[in-house]
Design a protein around this motif. Structure first.
Motif, PDB file in Angstrom:
ATOM      1  N   ALA A 114      -0.327  -1.566  50.351  1.00  0.00           N
ATOM      2  CA  ALA A 114      -0.384  -2.625  51.359  1.00  0.00           C
ATOM      3  C   ALA A 114       0.744  -2.448  52.373  1.00  0.00           C
ATOM      4  O   ALA A 114       1.882  -2.148  51.997  1.00  0.00           O
ATOM      5  N   GLN A 115       0.399  -2.627  53.633  1.00  0.00           N
ATOM      6  CA  GLN A 115       1.415  -2.544  54.681  1.00  0.00           C
ATOM      7  C   GLN A 115       2.227  -3.835  54.745  1.00  0.00           C
ATOM      8  O   GLN A 115       1.927  -4.804  54.060  1.00  0.00           O
ATOM      9  N   ARG A 116       3.236  -3.840  55.570  1.00  0.00           N
ATOM     10  CA  ARG A 116       3.973  -5.071  55.836  1.00  0.00           C
ATOM     11  C   ARG A 116       3.019  -6.039  56.521  1.00  0.00           C
ATOM     12  O   ARG A 116       2.155  -5.619  57.295  1.00  0.00           O
ATOM     13  N   PRO A 117       3.173  -7.327  56.278  1.00  0.00           N
ATOM     14  CA  PRO A 117       2.241  -8.290  56.858  1.00  0.00           C
ATOM     15  C   PRO A 117       2.252  -8.264  58.382  1.00  0.00           C
ATOM     16  O   PRO A 117       3.272  -7.989  59.007  1.00  0.00           O
ATOM     17  N   TRP A 118       1.058  -8.538  58.946  1.00  0.00           N
ATOM     18  CA  TRP A 118       0.852  -8.653  60.388  1.00  0.00           C
ATOM     19  C   TRP A 118       0.947  -7.326  61.141  1.00  0.00           C
ATOM     20  O   TRP A 118       0.922  -7.323  62.370  1.00  0.00           O
TER      21      TRP A 118
END
Length: 125
Positions: free
Chosen positions: A97-101
């Protein structure tokens, strides 16, 4: 914090299909871009596919036309549909998962903040 749990790996024959799933828990799933990477024995971890929070997708050249990444935000799950599997697809597959947003679907390892434990996919010839 995000927890990722992969499932769906196994032993198949060349030409078969498999669907990997990655269930996420923690923060709001829809804010995360998601990716699949793989690592074969003796090789570095490599990018396979990614899907942004807006559902744009990216694929490695080696899997284009055979693999499809998708997401179900209601189930907080990302999938990797793998068709026409080849022995060279044998590897441990990791969900990330990437960093949010983050806007763009990431294709590099350092664009991802959270990782699952991996699931083994073995394709026999």
């Amino acid at each position: 914090q995000v927890q990722l749990i992969e499932s769906g790996g196994g032993l198949v024959q060349a030409g078969d299909s498999l669907r990997l799933s990655c269930a996420a828990s923690g923060r709001i799933f829809s804010t995360y871009g998601m990716g699949w990477f793989r690592q074969a024995p003796g090789k570095e971890r490599e990018f396979v596919a990614a899907i942004s929070r807006r559902s744009t997708t990216e694929y490695a050249d080696s899997v284009k036309g055979r693999f499809t990444i998708s997401r179900d935000n209601a189930k907080s799950t990302v999938y990797l549909e793998m068709n026409s599997l080849k022995p060279e697809d044998t590897a441990v597959y990791y969900c990330a998962a990437q960093r949010p947003w983050t806007v763009a679907a990431g294709t590099k390892i350092d664009e991802y903040e959270y990782w699952g434990q991996g699931t083994q996919v073995t394709v026999s010839s």
